[in-house]
Scaffold this motif. Structure first.
Motif, PDB file in Angstrom:
ATOM      1  N   UNK A  35       0.895  -1.164  -0.438  1.00 51.81           N
ATOM      2  CA  UNK A  35      -0.293  -0.016   0.566  1.00 51.81           C
ATOM      3  C   UNK A  35       0.620   1.115   0.089  1.00 51.81           C
ATOM      4  N   UNK A  36       2.199   1.749   0.441  1.00 51.13           N
ATOM      5  CA  UNK A  36       2.847   2.138   1.017  1.00 51.13           C
ATOM      6  C   UNK A  36       3.558   2.193  -0.790  1.00 51.13           C
ATOM      7  N   UNK A  37       3.245   1.802  -1.318  1.00 50.53           N
ATOM      8  CA  UNK A  37       4.450   1.790  -3.082  1.00 50.53           C
ATOM      9  C   UNK A  37       3.697   2.475  -3.266  1.00 50.53           C
ATOM     10  N   UNK A  38       2.352   1.434  -3.066  1.00 51.42           N
ATOM     11  CA  UNK A  38       1.066   2.280  -4.320  1.00 51.42           C
ATOM     12  C   UNK A  38       0.472   3.683  -4.331  1.00 51.42           C
ATOM     13  N   UNK A  39       0.921   4.399  -2.783  1.00 53.14           N
ATOM     14  CA  UNK A  39       0.511   5.522  -2.381  1.00 53.14           C
ATOM     15  C   UNK A  39       0.829   6.508  -3.114  1.00 53.14           C
ATOM     16  N   UNK A  40       2.417   6.115  -4.243  1.00 51.66           N
ATOM     17  CA  UNK A  40       2.963   7.198  -4.870  1.00 51.66           C
ATOM     18  C   UNK A  40       2.751   7.211  -6.324  1.00 51.66           C
ATOM     19  N   UNK A  41       1.803   6.467  -6.804  1.00 53.31           N
ATOM     20  CA  UNK A  41       0.498   6.171  -7.956  1.00 53.31           C
ATOM     21  C   UNK A  41      -0.422   7.454  -7.773  1.00 53.31           C
ATOM     22  N   UNK A  42      -0.618   7.777  -8.900  1.00 54.79           N
ATOM     23  CA  UNK A  42      -1.694   8.014  -9.799  1.00 54.79           C
ATOM     24  C   UNK A  42      -3.585   7.851  -9.390  1.00 54.79           C
ATOM     25  N   UNK A  43      -4.283   8.302  -8.900  1.00 50.72           N
ATOM     26  CA  UNK A  43      -5.464   7.272  -8.774  1.00 50.72           C
ATOM     27  C   UNK A  43      -5.728   6.920  -9.969  1.00 50.72           C
ATOM     28  N   UNK A  44      -6.446   7.196 -11.488  1.00 52.82           N
ATOM     29  CA  UNK A  44      -5.772   6.782 -12.409  1.00 52.82           C
ATOM     30  C   UNK A  44      -4.771   5.893 -12.765  1.00 52.82           C
ATOM     31  N   UNK A  45      -3.608   5.421 -12.523  1.00 48.61           N
ATOM     32  CA  UNK A  45      -2.959   4.616 -12.688  1.00 48.61           C
ATOM     33  C   UNK A  45      -3.049   3.762 -11.925  1.00 48.61           C
ATOM     34  N   UNK A  61      -5.552  -1.543  -4.570  1.00 53.54           N
ATOM     35  CA  UNK A  61      -5.619  -0.524  -5.471  1.00 53.54           C
ATOM     36  C   UNK A  61      -7.228   0.174  -4.743  1.00 53.54           C
ATOM     37  N   UNK A  62      -7.910  -0.275  -4.449  1.00 50.30           N
ATOM     38  CA  UNK A  62      -9.596   0.261  -4.354  1.00 50.30           C
ATOM     39  C   UNK A  62      -9.223   1.339  -3.245  1.00 50.30           C
ATOM     40  N   UNK A  63      -8.441   0.153  -2.177  1.00 52.03           N
ATOM     41  CA  UNK A  63      -8.336   1.124  -0.146  1.00 52.03           C
ATOM     42  C   UNK A  63      -8.245   2.223   0.177  1.00 52.03           C
ATOM     43  N   UNK A  67      -7.010   7.071  -1.241  1.00 51.55           N
ATOM     44  CA  UNK A  67      -7.349   7.770  -1.492  1.00 51.55           C
ATOM     45  C   UNK A  67      -7.603   9.314  -0.652  1.00 51.55           C
ATOM     46  N   UNK A  68      -6.527   8.782   0.295  1.00 53.95           N
ATOM     47  CA  UNK A  68      -6.420  10.685   1.064  1.00 53.95           C
ATOM     48  C   UNK A  68      -6.316  11.849   0.303  1.00 53.95           C
ATOM     49  N   UNK A  69      -5.615  11.575  -0.591  1.00 54.18           N
ATOM     50  CA  UNK A  69      -5.412  12.711  -1.655  1.00 54.18           C
ATOM     51  C   UNK A  69      -5.601  12.792  -2.615  1.00 54.18           C
ATOM     52  N   UNK A  70      -6.245  13.387  -3.670  1.00 50.01           N
ATOM     53  CA  UNK A  70      -7.213  13.653  -4.665  1.00 50.01           C
ATOM     54  C   UNK A  70      -6.961  15.033  -5.792  1.00 50.01           C
ATOM     55  N   UNK A  71      -6.527  14.667  -7.144  1.00 52.70           N
ATOM     56  CA  UNK A  71      -6.626  15.943  -7.456  1.00 52.70           C
ATOM     57  C   UNK A  71      -6.934  15.476  -8.905  1.00 52.70           C
ATOM     58  N   UNK A  72      -8.080  16.706  -9.507  1.00 53.00           N
ATOM     59  CA  UNK A  72      -8.818  16.316 -10.910  1.00 53.00           C
ATOM     60  C   UNK A  72      -8.341  17.534 -11.184  1.00 53.00           C
ATOM     61  N   UNK A  73      -7.708  17.430 -12.470  1.00 53.25           N
ATOM     62  CA  UNK A  73      -7.225  18.490 -13.218  1.00 53.25           C
ATOM     63  C   UNK A  73      -8.003  18.278 -15.199  1.00 53.25           C
ATOM     64  N   UNK A  74      -8.079  18.466 -15.864  1.00 58.15           N
ATOM     65  CA  UNK A  74      -8.804  19.525 -16.530  1.00 58.15           C
ATOM     66  C   UNK A  74     -10.292  17.616 -17.101  1.00 58.15           C
ATOM     67  N   UNK A  75      -9.998  17.683 -18.270  1.00 61.76           N
ATOM     68  CA  UNK A  75     -11.241  16.415 -18.256  1.00 61.76           C
ATOM     69  C   UNK A  75     -11.120  14.992 -18.587  1.00 61.76           C
ATOM     70  N   UNK A  76      -9.340  14.788 -17.549  1.00 62.93           N
ATOM     71  CA  UNK A  76      -8.881  13.343 -18.048  1.00 62.93           C
ATOM     72  C   UNK A  76     -10.178  12.601 -17.301  1.00 62.93           C
ATOM     73  N   UNK A  77     -10.960  13.168 -15.930  1.00 63.17           N
ATOM     74  CA  UNK A  77     -12.166  12.274 -14.860  1.00 63.17           C
ATOM     75  C   UNK A  77     -12.799  12.593 -15.464  1.00 63.17           C
ATOM     76  N   UNK A  78     -14.046  11.715 -15.362  1.00 65.08           N
ATOM     77  CA  UNK A  78     -15.330  12.552 -15.902  1.00 65.08           C
ATOM     78  C   UNK A  78     -16.666  12.759 -14.994  1.00 65.08           C
ATOM     79  N   UNK A  79     -17.639  14.463 -14.633  1.00 59.34           N
ATOM     80  CA  UNK A  79     -17.632  14.675 -13.631  1.00 59.34           C
ATOM     81  C   UNK A  79     -18.771  13.236 -12.186  1.00 59.34           C
ATOM     82  N   UNK A  80     -19.368  12.106 -12.836  1.00 56.20           N
ATOM     83  CA  UNK A  80     -19.483  10.972 -12.223  1.00 56.20           C
ATOM     84  C   UNK A  80     -18.402  10.288 -11.939  1.00 56.20           C
TER      85      UNK A  80
END
Length: 433
Positions: A35-45, A61-63, A67-80
């Motif tokens: 989980x510590x290793x996965x924490x360096x990856x983006x949510x989309x990755x 990956x779904x833990x 999801x303590x930090x989320x960043x949504x930039x541009x249109x990469x992630x849909x609203x839903x």
């Protein structure tokens, strides 16, 4: 005999290698380490590349911990999808929204499911050019955000106009832990708004207020900043504001803020000897930016650095300060040797000899902004390879004059040259500023 011995040795070595390889396989690591290793990856990755590997990785990956930090930039992630991620992140602590057109919907979802968020950053909400509608946030949504997310400590609404007086009045009362507030382009920002922040936000450490103060008269702004300096002299560490409505007398209050690390003054048209003495008494400053201070003489500005209290500066910007000349540059070179970033954009009186003096003494320079310096012919570029070996970014105007263009080729390959379009002297280039 030797062949048999060699075969036994080879078999033994092969077994050792296989046992060591199998013992170090990632599948043998505990869930906490993976989980510590996965924490360096983006949510989309995590969702696209990690989750499909196996059932165990899908669950990790779904833990919610990831999801303590989320960043949504541009249109990469849909609203839903973004709203679904917010709903599945009850432990969310930091949310960043950049260039999103669905801020209202995401903030509404935040108020429902993520009431423990501590850091909220929203940038470039809209690209509308209408000055009356540009970058506005609805007052009901802001007031709801204050009521539903009382744990917010860092609030960055740097590119918004906020017209709700209730928002500023309730800010400190509903967010008791608020320590950092960033508001820029505040076209509707009034002295009463800033006074409410100063009076009610008792733990305020960082206050960024850029943009020109359009509202109310000069006396109201004087009283407001006097109140701010008086109430938060011991807590403020970062301060940025438009100072064109303050007189030199009000700048004396800065001397009380002994814990300031960063001080950025924009359009300080009335800054003079008293204000410079107050700034010079701030021995803990790491970053100082004086923009468009054109009325001072070079002797007064050089006196700010001559006393030696600015020795700890690592970031200095004198963009638009036309009073800076070669004599002032030599004083800066002797007393600010720790500089990592320096901006001399739109400085007209400094020549190559002044830049060379700084390059000789400040060997830790990493960023250097020489945008549109009219007295510079580029002879100082040859000194970069000799003295400023740590320099990585150099900002120049585009196009440069012929003498500069000929000498740009002598720059080391490690230096990246950033070109900014030529503009009037009223505009400050982005560069190191």
């Amino acid at each position: 005999m030797k062949r048999a011995k060699y075969q036994r040795t080879a078999v033994y070595t092969d077994r050792c290698l296989r046992s060591r390889t199998s013992s170090c396989h990632i599948s043998r690591l505990p869930n906490e380490m993976i989980t510590l290793i996965f924490s360096y990856l983006d949510v989309l990755e995590l969702r696209a590349s990690v989750a499909p590997v196996c059932k165990r990785w899908y669950e990790l990956a779904h833990s919610p911990v990831l999801l303590r930090k989320l960043r949504f930039e541009g249109s990469r992630v849909a609203t839903d999808t973004a709203k679904h991620l917010l709903e599945k992140a009850p432990l969310l602590r930091e949310l960043t929204l950049v260039k999103r057109g669905d801020v209202d919907e995401l903030l509404s979802q935040l108020c429902k499911t993520n009431r423990r968020v501590e850091t909220l950053t929203i940038k470039q909400y809209s690209q509308e050019s209408d000055s009356c509608r540009w970058l506005l946030l609805r007052a009901p949504l802001l007031n709801r955000l204050l009521r539903c997310c009382p744990c917010i400590r860092h609030l960055d609404l740097s590119e918004f106009n906020i017209r709700s007086g209730k928002f500023f009045h309730d800010l400190g009362r509903l967010l008791p832990n608020l320590t950092s507030l960033q508001l820029s382009h505040g076209r509707f920002l009034t002295p009463a708004n800033v006074r409410d922040v100063a009076v009610h936000c008792s733990r305020l450490e960082r206050l960024w207020l850029s943009g020109v103060n359009h509202c109310d008269n000069r006396d109201a702004w004087k009283d407001t900043y006097t109140t701010l300096f008086t109430l938060h002299w011991s807590t403020l560490t970062h301060l940025k504001f438009d100072a064109h409505k303050l007189t030199d007398y009000e700048f004396k209050g800065l001397s009380k803020c002994v814990n300031l690390r960063k001080l950025h003054l924009l359009n300080a048209k009335h800054l003079d000897k008293q204000g410079l003495q107050a700034i010079g008494s701030l021995c803990r400053l790491l970053s100082l930016r004086l923009h468009n201070v054109r009325h001072l003489c070079c002797v007064s500005l050089a006196e700010l650095f001559r006393k030696g209290n600015m020795r700890g500066l690592v970031d200095l910007s004198l963009a638009g300060c036309t009073c800076v000349d070669d004599a002032c540059a030599e004083v800066i070179a002797r007393n600010c040797r720790q500089l990592h970033s320096l901006s001399l954009a739109l400085v007209d009186d400094m020549t190559d000899s002044g830049v060379i003096a700084i390059l000789r003494s400040c060997d830790n320079l990493y960023n250097l902004d020489l945008y549109h310096m009219r007295s510079l012919n580029g002879a100082a570029f040859a000194s970069i390879a000799l003295f400023a070996r740590k320099l990585r970014f150099l900002v120049l105007e585009h196009p440069c004059d012929r003498s500069k263009e000929e000498r740009i080729g002598t720059l080391p390959s490690s230096v990246q040259v950033h070109r900014s379009p030529s503009a009037d002297n009223t505009n400050i280039c982005a560069g190191c500023c």
